[in-house]
Design an enzyme around this catalytic site. Structure first.
Site, PDB file in Angstrom:
ATOM      1  CG  HIS A  24       9.217   4.566  -2.858  1.00 24.48           C
ATOM      2  ND1 HIS A  24       8.125   5.183  -3.153  1.00 24.48           N
ATOM      3  CD2 HIS A  24       8.883   3.787  -1.622  1.00 24.48           C
ATOM      4  CE1 HIS A  24       7.368   5.212  -2.151  1.00 24.48           C
ATOM      5  NE2 HIS A  24       7.609   4.362  -1.371  1.00 24.48           N
TER       6      HIS A  24
ATOM      7  CG  ASP B 142       3.297  -2.125   2.924  1.00 25.60           C
ATOM      8  OD1 ASP B 142       2.747  -2.044   2.037  1.00 25.60           O
ATOM      9  OD2 ASP B 142       3.294  -1.595   3.908  1.00 25.60           O
TER      10      ASP B 142
ATOM     11  CG  HIS C 125       0.808  -2.272   7.079  1.00 23.88           C
ATOM     12  ND1 HIS C 125       0.156  -1.356   8.180  1.00 23.88           N
ATOM     13  CD2 HIS C 125       0.558  -1.348   6.031  1.00 23.88           C
ATOM     14  CE1 HIS C 125      -0.269  -0.156   7.580  1.00 23.88           C
ATOM     15  NE2 HIS C 125      -0.205  -0.358   6.184  1.00 23.88           N
TER      16      HIS C 125
ATOM     17  CG  HIS D 223      -2.206   3.213   6.356  1.00 22.52           C
ATOM     18  ND1 HIS D 223      -1.070   2.855   5.793  1.00 22.52           N
ATOM     19  CD2 HIS D 223      -1.891   4.171   7.067  1.00 22.52           C
ATOM     20  CE1 HIS D 223      -0.084   3.816   6.163  1.00 22.52           C
ATOM     21  NE2 HIS D 223      -0.556   4.358   6.958  1.00 22.52           N
TER      22      HIS D 223
ATOM     23  CG  ASN E  92      -1.190   3.723  -2.075  1.00 20.22           C
ATOM     24  OD1 ASN E  92      -1.190   2.689  -2.698  1.00 20.22           O
ATOM     25  ND2 ASN E  92      -0.096   4.301  -1.356  1.00 20.22           N
TER      26      ASN E  92
ATOM     27  CG  HIS F 243      -0.517  -4.410   2.015  1.00 19.21           C
ATOM     28  ND1 HIS F 243      -1.268  -4.019   3.180  1.00 19.21           N
ATOM     29  CD2 HIS F 243      -0.193  -3.438   1.510  1.00 19.21           C
ATOM     30  CE1 HIS F 243      -1.125  -2.704   3.202  1.00 19.21           C
ATOM     31  NE2 HIS F 243      -0.382  -2.464   2.262  1.00 19.21           N
TER      32      HIS F 243
ATOM     33  CG  HIS G   6       1.947  -0.201  -2.316  1.00 20.69           C
ATOM     34  ND1 HIS G   6       0.758   0.714  -2.196  1.00 20.69           N
ATOM     35  CD2 HIS G   6       1.956  -0.612  -1.207  1.00 20.69           C
ATOM     36  CE1 HIS G   6       0.704   0.814  -0.948  1.00 20.69           C
ATOM     37  NE2 HIS G   6       1.125  -0.210  -0.205  1.00 20.69           N
TER      38      HIS G   6
END
Lengths: 177, 424, 315
Positions: free
Chosen positions: B306, B302, B230, B177, B93, B59, B61
């Site tokens: 950012h 997860d 999660h 999710h 995403n 998991h 990103h």
């Protein structure tokens, strides 16, 4: 800390009585007089002065209490810490009055400068006169007392401490720093 | 290329190994595993270290395509390698989302030169918009390993039913999710005494638990395989435990921050903001219990990078998510292994075999002939998480300043070291 | 007592002694506002910015008057005219304001934690004038001041806070202030507007106003925002008024010396009946008057710490 000769409870009272007589002598219109004491020593003295003046004139004069902390000229330089505020209570209109400003010790004159500014913010007195128990000299401003209990010449390394019975036994003391 | 890892403690529950030996890697494969091996090639001294099957984080990103300012496939994979991971499943995403063959191929092309394997996960719905089913067949043909609209819940129960039914043809897991967005609306942290005190709108446990229960019910009625992402609540662990007891094809995962950090730690710090939110110590204990008894099959990060501009703002409007790849194993070893809650075998199960099984990735472990995906660990090494040492392009970690015990010293993917710590 | 706080961000961070000291200091300031010259020179030369990113009349005016009566220079920056609407972040704007060498920023913002965020990124003093539903410290202080002025004490009083507790910074700052000063606080409102686990802040919870009124020494009535109805916190305003509107009839069993408070602006006829707002129990206008004295005290105390840096640099 050593007590100044003769300035115990009785001695202080004697100075007050003498100053009160001088005040009455120089101010014919007793009815227009009002007393303002500067927190905290001056406030105690002013309260006593009211009593002494009553004995002399038979009249109860108006009493005001003034805290000058907010008018200090060194607020920006005080840094950490600040004067703890005390009450200001002037329960009469100062406009047109003959004000006797009372403090315990006259030193640099800065406190009196602040007090004059403060009083003027309350109104426009006819006259302001200054009465101090002790004048120790070292003026930094052009200020002079109208009524002085006692002149005590000091060095800058010394301090004058006026203890009044509101705190403990009365006395005027000289402190060597 | 040949590499011999000598005198290393090999731990591999699948191949039932737990002992000191040598591992010889040749041409991307494990050539041999036994004592007293020799080589003309490179030798890595493994004394005092542990060699385990390559870790996989299912998991993550990676933010590419679309948000390369926060992370790229390259930087994310280097961060993963530093964290001991030989493979990561990347969430869809992105912009555009992984809902077409083109995007899958783009990612896999970029991943060819990266520091770990990348297993793309496709969207459940076209454009991740929650309305129409994404082309599962086309996506699988091009290389996705599961489906999720991660970042958003599938609010349309009819769509979720069809997705589960349709996925049966392909035997890939749906990894939704779990969030009822009407229950979590406006929320920015766990709903409880702390959110009340701070005046931050809350996200109740029910926002994820209601969706889990719905999805499990749908699996029961319509089939399909469900992997619950999660998990953050005690109730969530219990829901999965029940589903497993009923024999349903349901698996679950959680992340280290859910048992190491709690709502009381938030205090307007945006590096403590993620979805699901940090819950309470009671939830954390239930998650640890779930990892112990196997209710939770995988430990994930997860990892959600950012850019600072999206975190250095008022808490309520800050982006959700924290990075985790580089701290995950250290946290697991510090808080679970050294505290004797999970042994190495269980940790390998949750961080290597479990994720591979759910994704459908072959993992033969440390065996002669297997692909050489390996993680070399110093269990006793104490280290401090430092912002300036973070490899990820984003630094939004709540663990900066933490002292951890147990560190990755080497990561090997297809027989090549993609990360090795300097030994000085 | 020594004041050590460079900022005033929350009541939660203050000790009982800090709060009592502010209230005592405020007593000295109240008298200034009734003088003919309503001004003392204390903060002469200091620049204070009222940085309001949310509509407010009362609080902004009150801070402005407080600053002016202390002779500070006061600049108003209102969100609609500021660059926040142009997408400039709060931090950027704050740093720009600070670059113009101001001594203090008073901030009102819709986001909880925004005052803290500001304090962390600027070197001048920051005063929180309301950060979303989080806190509104000067309101908590002026409410406590008013109660103490009228009742002579706070310890042991039973205070009701009625209405939308969930979205109220006034409720939170009042709870902290009153609990620290020893009051017994009960929050009353629709169950949808009582936030999760509020008991952890040390208050009692009740949904039944009529049961609580006879026991109360003080009722602080919060403004109810009509928008809440749209998100189903209550079905109709009419039903809200029936259950929680404070009317004369509801007060028939109240203590004779009850105080009715409202942080303003009141929705007359909704959470408070006009007859109650203007009635004998009401101290709503005293709250407004006292607000200036309390804010003067806060500006005075905070600036005494904020100025320390300059002194150190000189020497």
């Amino acid at each position: 800390m050593k007590q100044i000769n003769g300035l115990d409870k009785k001695g202080i009272q004697r100075l007050l009585v003498r100053m009160a007589h001088e005040i009455v002598e120089q101010n014919e219109d007793v009815d227009n007089l009002a007393i303002i004491g500067i927190q905290t020593g001056g406030a105690h003295l002013a309260t006593r002065m009211i009593g002494v003046l009553k004995d002399i004139t038979g009249k109860e004069l108006p009493l005001g209490i003034l805290d000058i902390s907010l008018y200090r000229d060194d607020f920006a330089e005080l840094g950490e810490g600040h004067p703890q505020l005390k009450a200001t209570d002037i329960p009469f209109d100062v406009g047109g009055k003959d004000i006797i400003l009372v403090d315990d010790v006259l030193f640099t004159g800065r406190t009196i400068r602040a007090a004059l500014d403060a009083i003027v913010d309350f109104g426009r007195p006819k006259v302001i006169q200054l009465a101090v128990l002790v004048d120790r000299g070292h003026r930094e401003f052009p200020i002079k007392a109208d009524f002085v209990g006692k002149n005590i010449p000091t060095s800058l390394q010394q301090e004058i401490y006026v203890r009044l019975k509101e705190e403990a036994d009365d006395g005027v003391f000289l402190i060597e720093k | 290329m040949t590499c011999l890892i000598k005198n290393v403690t090999v731990v591999d529950p699948k191949n039932k190994i737990h002992g000191t030996m040598d591992v010889l890697v040749k041409d991307g494969k494990i050539a041999d595993v036994k004592k007293g091996l020799q080589t003309d090639g490179d030798v890595v001294e493994g004394k005092g270290r542990v060699l385990v099957p390559g870790l996989v984080d299912m998991h993550v990103h990676l933010r590419e395509p679309g948000c390369e300012g926060a992370e790229t496939i390259d930087s994310g994979c280097r961060a993963a390698a530093k964290g001991g991971f030989t493979g990561v499943a990347c969430m869809p995403n992105t912009t555009p989302p992984i809902d077409s063959a083109g995007t899958v191929r783009y990612i896999l092309e970029k991943a060819k030169s990266s520091a770990c394997r990348v297993f793309p996960v496709g969207t459940i719905s076209k454009e991740r918009a929650g309305k129409e089913l994404a082309p599962f067949g086309e996506l699988i043909e091009n290389g996705v390993y599961g489906f999720t609209d991660d970042g958003s819940g599938v609010m349309d129960s009819g769509l979720m039913r069809r997705a589960l039914e349709y996925s049966k043809m392909f035997n890939k897991a749906l990894m939704p999710h779990e969030e009822d967005e009407l229950l979590s609306a406006h929320g920015a942290m766990h709903e409880g005494g702390v959110s009340t005190r701070l005046g931050i709108p809350g996200i109740p446990r029910a926002a994820e638990e209601c969706m889990m229960e719905r999805d499990i019910r749908l699996v029961k009625c319509f089939g399909g395989r469900l992997h619950i992402t999660h998990v953050s609540t005690k109730g969530g662990v219990e829901i999965i435990r029940q589903a497993k007891a009923e024999g349903l094809p349901v698996t679950g995962e959680s992340a280290p921050h859910y048992w190491t950090l709690f709502d009381k730690d938030v205090n307007f710090n945006t590096n403590f903001k993620m979805y699901p939110p940090l819950r309470t110590p009671e939830d954390g204990e239930a998650i640890i219990e779930g990892l112990k008894d196997g209710t939770l099959d995988a430990i994930v990060t997860d990892h959600a990078p950012h850019a600072e501009a999206n975190k250095d703002v008022e808490y309520n409007v800050a982006a959700f998510g924290i990075i985790g790849l580089e701290t995950s194993l250290g946290l697991v070893l510090t808080t679970l292994y050294h505290k004797k809650i999970l042994d190495l075998e269980a940790i390998i199960e949750r961080m290597s075999y479990g994720p591979c099984r759910i994704l459908g990735v072959e993992n033969q472990g440390i065996a002669k002939g297997a692909d050489a995906h390996l993680t070399l660990i110093d269990l006793e090494k104490e280290w401090i998480v430092k912002k300036e040492e973070i490899v990820s392009k984003s630094k939004n970690s709540p663990f900066i300043g933490w002292s951890l015990k147990g560190q990755v010293v080497g990561t090997m993917v297809n027989g090549i070291w993609t990360y090795q710590i300097n030994d000085d | 007592m020594e004041w050590k706080h460079k900022h005033l961000l929350t009541i939660e961070q203050l000790s009982k002694e800090d709060i009592e000291y502010i209230l005592e200091t405020a007593v000295s300031f109240k008298e200034i506002s009734v003088r003919s010259v309503k001004k003392v020179p204390t903060l002469r030369g200091k620049t204070i910015v009222n940085f309001f990113c949310e509509p407010s009349t009362r609080t902004r005016m009150s801070f402005e008057l407080a600053a002016k009566r202390l002779s500070a220079d006061m600049l108003n920056v209102v969100s609609s005219s500021s660059s926040l609407s142009k997408g400039e972040s709060l931090k950027d704007t704050a740093r720009n304001i600070e670059a113009m060498k101001v001594d203090m920023i008073i901030i009102r913002h819709s986001m909880p934690g925004s005052a803290q965020l500001l304090a962390d990124c600027v070197s001048c003093s920051v005063i929180n004038a309301g950060d979303g539903p989080h806190e509104h410290p000067t309101q908590g202080l002026l409410d406590a001041y008013t109660i103490k002025e009228k009742k002579g004490r706070i310890q042991g009083l039973k205070v009701l806070i009625v209405g939308d507790i969930a979205h109220s910074r006034v409720a939170r700052s009042n709870i902290w202030t009153l609990k620290k000063l020893g009051a017994d606080v009960t929050v009353v409102g629709p169950s949808t507007l009582i936030p999760a686990e509020i008991e952890k802040m040390g208050v009692n919870v009740s949904y039944y106003l009529d049961e609580e009124i006879p026991k109360a020494d003080v009722i602080n009535i919060l403004r109810i925002q009509r928008e809440r109805q749209d998100r189903n916190f209550f079905p109709t305003l009419r039903e809200y008024i029936q259950l929680f509107g404070v009317s004369e009839a509801r007060l028939k069993n109240a203590k004779k010396d009850l105080l009715i408070m409202h942080p303003g602006p009141a929705n007359r006829g909704v959470e408070i009946d006009p007859a109650v707002a203007d009635g004998p129990y009401s101290v709503i206008l005293d709250q407004v008057t006292n607000g200036i004295a309390v804010r003067m005290a806060v500006l005075y105390l905070v600036s005494s710490v904020g100025s320390s840096k300059k002194v150190k640099m000189k020497s």
